[in-house]
Design an enzyme around this catalytic site. Structure first.
Site, PDB file in Angstrom:
ATOM      1  N   GLY A  15       1.948  45.173  43.550  1.00 21.09           N
ATOM      2  CA  GLY A  15       1.763  45.821  42.175  1.00 21.09           C
ATOM      3  C   GLY A  15       0.687  46.637  41.978  1.00 21.09           C
ATOM      4  O   GLY A  15      -0.475  45.692  42.233  1.00 21.09           O
ATOM      5  N   VAL A  27     -16.195  49.052  46.883  1.00 19.80           N
ATOM      6  CA  VAL A  27     -16.208  48.809  48.074  1.00 19.80           C
ATOM      7  C   VAL A  27     -16.589  49.992  49.170  1.00 19.80           C
ATOM      8  O   VAL A  27     -17.512  49.711  50.077  1.00 19.80           O
ATOM      9  CB  VAL A  27     -14.797  48.463  48.682  1.00 19.80           C
ATOM     10  CG1 VAL A  27     -14.356  48.212  50.169  1.00 19.80           C
ATOM     11  CG2 VAL A  27     -14.210  47.129  48.088  1.00 19.80           C
ATOM     12  N   ARG A  76       4.995  47.256  49.124  1.00 24.61           N
ATOM     13  CA  ARG A  76       5.023  45.893  49.581  1.00 24.61           C
ATOM     14  C   ARG A  76       5.823  46.050  51.071  1.00 24.61           C
ATOM     15  O   ARG A  76       6.963  46.388  51.073  1.00 24.61           O
ATOM     16  CB  ARG A  76       5.837  45.205  48.595  1.00 24.61           C
ATOM     17  CG  ARG A  76       5.340  44.780  47.470  1.00 24.61           C
ATOM     18  CD  ARG A  76       6.007  43.940  46.388  1.00 24.61           C
ATOM     19  NE  ARG A  76       5.360  43.776  44.985  1.00 24.61           N
ATOM     20  CZ  ARG A  76       5.583  44.373  44.117  1.00 24.61           C
ATOM     21  NH1 ARG A  76       6.446  45.524  43.750  1.00 24.61           N
ATOM     22  NH2 ARG A  76       4.871  43.963  42.906  1.00 24.61           N
ATOM     23  N   THR A 130      -4.244  42.482  40.398  1.00 24.79           N
ATOM     24  CA  THR A 130      -3.193  42.219  39.663  1.00 24.79           C
ATOM     25  C   THR A 130      -3.011  42.025  38.156  1.00 24.79           C
ATOM     26  O   THR A 130      -4.185  41.473  37.648  1.00 24.79           O
ATOM     27  CB  THR A 130      -2.447  41.103  40.437  1.00 24.79           C
ATOM     28  OG1 THR A 130      -1.270  40.572  39.550  1.00 24.79           O
ATOM     29  CG2 THR A 130      -3.480  39.757  40.189  1.00 24.79           C
ATOM     30  N   ASP A 132      -1.376  39.966  36.636  1.00 21.38           N
ATOM     31  CA  ASP A 132      -0.578  38.822  36.429  1.00 21.38           C
ATOM     32  C   ASP A 132      -1.696  37.727  35.856  1.00 21.38           C
ATOM     33  O   ASP A 132      -1.470  36.859  35.332  1.00 21.38           O
ATOM     34  CB  ASP A 132       0.390  38.300  37.369  1.00 21.38           C
ATOM     35  CG  ASP A 132       1.295  39.278  37.577  1.00 21.38           C
ATOM     36  OD1 ASP A 132       1.789  40.168  36.675  1.00 21.38           O
ATOM     37  OD2 ASP A 132       1.919  39.443  38.637  1.00 21.38           O
ATOM     38  N   ASP A 134      -2.574  35.355  38.061  1.00 26.95           N
ATOM     39  CA  ASP A 134      -2.282  34.379  38.583  1.00 26.95           C
ATOM     40  C   ASP A 134      -2.684  33.921  39.662  1.00 26.95           C
ATOM     41  O   ASP A 134      -2.201  32.948  40.417  1.00 26.95           O
ATOM     42  CB  ASP A 134      -0.428  34.376  38.538  1.00 26.95           C
ATOM     43  CG  ASP A 134      -0.384  35.383  39.704  1.00 26.95           C
ATOM     44  OD1 ASP A 134      -1.455  36.348  40.294  1.00 26.95           O
ATOM     45  OD2 ASP A 134       0.823  35.815  40.068  1.00 26.95           O
ATOM     46  N   ARG A 167      12.598  41.955  10.558  1.00 30.65           N
ATOM     47  CA  ARG A 167      13.569  41.392  11.871  1.00 30.65           C
ATOM     48  C   ARG A 167      12.921  40.527  12.607  1.00 30.65           C
ATOM     49  O   ARG A 167      11.563  40.380  12.561  1.00 30.65           O
ATOM     50  CB  ARG A 167      13.597  42.731  12.705  1.00 30.65           C
ATOM     51  CG  ARG A 167      14.913  43.666  12.098  1.00 30.65           C
ATOM     52  CD  ARG A 167      15.012  44.909  12.825  1.00 30.65           C
ATOM     53  NE  ARG A 167      16.160  45.570  12.425  1.00 30.65           N
ATOM     54  CZ  ARG A 167      16.254  46.854  12.695  1.00 30.65           C
ATOM     55  NH1 ARG A 167      15.637  47.840  13.388  1.00 30.65           N
ATOM     56  NH2 ARG A 167      17.398  47.434  12.312  1.00 30.65           N
ATOM     57  N   ARG A 176       5.137  37.820  36.084  1.00 33.83           N
ATOM     58  CA  ARG A 176       5.805  37.207  37.157  1.00 33.83           C
ATOM     59  C   ARG A 176       6.379  35.948  36.786  1.00 33.83           C
ATOM     60  O   ARG A 176       6.835  35.592  35.895  1.00 33.83           O
ATOM     61  CB  ARG A 176       5.014  37.353  38.509  1.00 33.83           C
ATOM     62  CG  ARG A 176       5.924  37.482  39.726  1.00 33.83           C
ATOM     63  CD  ARG A 176       5.231  37.981  40.968  1.00 33.83           C
ATOM     64  NE  ARG A 176       3.938  37.460  41.080  1.00 33.83           N
ATOM     65  CZ  ARG A 176       3.415  36.990  42.123  1.00 33.83           C
ATOM     66  NH1 ARG A 176       4.184  36.989  43.299  1.00 33.83           N
ATOM     67  NH2 ARG A 176       2.077  36.430  42.372  1.00 33.83           N
ATOM     68  N   LYS A 216      10.106  30.139   7.663  1.00 35.40           N
ATOM     69  CA  LYS A 216       9.641  29.107   6.805  1.00 35.40           C
ATOM     70  C   LYS A 216       8.825  29.930   5.536  1.00 35.40           C
ATOM     71  O   LYS A 216       8.943  29.716   4.672  1.00 35.40           O
ATOM     72  CB  LYS A 216       9.046  28.220   7.371  1.00 35.40           C
ATOM     73  CG  LYS A 216       9.794  26.807   7.788  1.00 35.40           C
ATOM     74  CD  LYS A 216       8.764  25.721   7.933  1.00 35.40           C
ATOM     75  CE  LYS A 216       9.679  24.600   8.031  1.00 35.40           C
ATOM     76  NZ  LYS A 216       9.055  23.552   8.924  1.00 35.40           N
TER      77      LYS A 216
HETATM   78  O1  F6P Z   1       2.816  41.464  40.001  1.00 37.90           O
HETATM   79  C1  F6P Z   1       2.508  42.415  39.108  1.00 37.90           C
HETATM   80  C2  F6P Z   1       3.879  42.836  38.467  1.00 37.90           C
HETATM   81  O2  F6P Z   1       3.706  43.697  37.787  1.00 37.90           O
HETATM   82  C3  F6P Z   1       4.657  41.645  37.703  1.00 37.90           C
HETATM   83  O3  F6P Z   1       4.154  41.485  36.586  1.00 37.90           O
HETATM   84  C4  F6P Z   1       6.124  41.873  37.933  1.00 37.90           C
HETATM   85  O4  F6P Z   1       6.905  40.895  37.791  1.00 37.90           O
HETATM   86  C5  F6P Z   1       6.252  42.601  39.086  1.00 37.90           C
HETATM   87  O5  F6P Z   1       4.809  42.981  39.537  1.00 37.90           O
HETATM   88  C6  F6P Z   1       7.177  44.009  39.058  1.00 37.90           C
HETATM   89  O6  F6P Z   1       7.207  44.455  40.390  1.00 37.90           O
HETATM   90  P1  F6P Z   1       7.799  45.949  40.541  1.00 37.90           P
HETATM   91  O7  F6P Z   1       6.743  47.064  40.232  1.00 37.90           O
HETATM   92  O8  F6P Z   1       8.333  46.058  41.817  1.00 37.90           O
HETATM   93  O9  F6P Z   1       8.927  46.141  39.462  1.00 37.90           O
END
Ligand code: F6P
Length: 327
Positions: A15, A27, A76, A130, A132, A134, A167, A176, A216
């Site tokens: 991604g 780089v 990918r 990324t 994420d 993560d 709302r 992810r 509340k």
């Molecule tokens: O890893 C990056 C990310 O954006 C995640 O947060 C998400 O789950 C995934 O890629 C979405 O991937 P795609 O672009 O294939 O929908």
């Protein structure tokens, strides 16, 4: 130079994330600065297999530091997961006289890199790209800060309409299987709760929120939900509340891919610039199969094995800050 690397290949994979271009620029220029040639590989590992490779000069990366996405494109690659695909990739490295790779991406990118490096004894350095955040061993990944700011801008807007209509909003963010974006954006936007995969089950977290928090002291509420099978996602949680509490006016917003786009923040541009230079330094220092990370503002080297496999811990203090402040 300790290690004879005359030419590197650089690619972005998985991604996209804001700041990938700043990383490609860094780089490229750091390599050229050190007398190393640079070959840009398009579409990640896929382009290595199909030989979409072009030599870059310094000017090829002019005027990209501020651009979101990746000028190298990304993919990918299913073929790179096969031995046959990796053989083609290696043959193209040899054909293009590429001695080492710098790969910019996330978990999947480093998993592929680790196997490839083992099979063909290729020096590879990874940069964490990324949204994420993560990856174990780095406080931040390239793109995370920008995505966070994009989310905050969107949630602030939703707050206006949520409060006008009194709302309950469930807002789903990416990540992810990680809750970093959800938890931190919930704090930054003064949200009432964050439902994240790292904590309990979705049922428990939603129950706690409904029992302890909602209605509340407030007429409107915003709950950030991390996308993940473990949380169930925003739609599932909203559906449950609609059934169990028909008195609440519930709405769902799924922020989606807007979170991945846009011009990188100053933080991400600087991070990517530092990491790119560090990647070339590491290669010249004979480092292999490591990800460049940043911990307490210091550049670190993290073996691919650790970056991929170890679960990055979520800071408990942040969970508690959100709970305390969402009274
Ligand atoms: O890893 C990056 C990310 O954006 C995640 O947060 C998400 O789950 C995934 O890629 C979405 O991937 P795609 O672009 O294939 O929908």
């Amino acid at each position: 130079m300790k290690y004879a690397i005359n030419c590197i290949g650089v690619l972005t994979s998985g991604g996209d994330s804001p700041g990938m271009n700043a990383a490609v620029r860094s780089v490229t220029r750091a390599a050229i600065f050190n007398g190393i040639r640079v070959k840009a590989i398009y579409r990640g590992y896929k382009g290595l297999i199909t030989n979409e490779i072009v030599e870059f000069q310094s000017q090829n990366v002019s005027n990209i530091i501020q651009q979101g996405g990746t000028i190298l494109k990304t993919a990918r690659s299913a073929e790179f997961r096969t031995p046959e695909g990796r053989k083609l990739a290696y043959d193209n490295m040899v054909k293009n006289e590429i001695d080492a790779l710098v790969v910019i991406g996330g978990d999947g990118t480093f998993t592929g890199a680790r196997i490839f490096a083992q099979e063909y004894n290729v020096p590879i350095i990874g940069l964490p790209g990324t949204i994420d955040n993560d990856l174990y061993g780095t406080d931040s990944t390239i793109g995370y800060d920008t995505a966070m700011n994009t989310i905050v801008e969107a949630i602030d807007k939703i707050r206006d309409t949520a409060s006008s209509h009194e709302r309950l909003f469930f807002i789903e963010v990416m990540g992810r299987d990680a809750g970093f974006l959800a938890l931190n954006s919930a704090i930054a936007c003064g949200c009432e709760a964050a439902i994240i995969p790292e904590r309990e089950t979705n049922v428990d977290q939603l129950d706690t929120f409904i029992k302890n928090g909602f209605r509340k002291s407030k007429n409107s509420s915003m709950v950030i939900v991390a996308e993940s099978e473990k949380t169930g996602g925003a739609n599932e949680l909203a559906e449950r509340v609609r059934k169990e509490h028909p008195e609440y006016d519930v709405r769902v917003t799924i922020l989606g891919h807007i979170q991945r786009g846009g011009s990188p923040s100053a933080y991400d541009r600087i991070l990517a610039s530092r990491m790119g230079v560090a990647a070339i330094d590491a290669l010249m220092d004979e480092q292999r199969s490591i990800m460049i990370g940043i911990v307490n503002d210091v550049i670190v080297h993290v073996p691919f094995n650790k970056a991929i496999k170890d679960d990055k811990p979520l800071n408990d203090e942040l969970v508690s800050v959100l709970q305390i402040l969402s009274l």
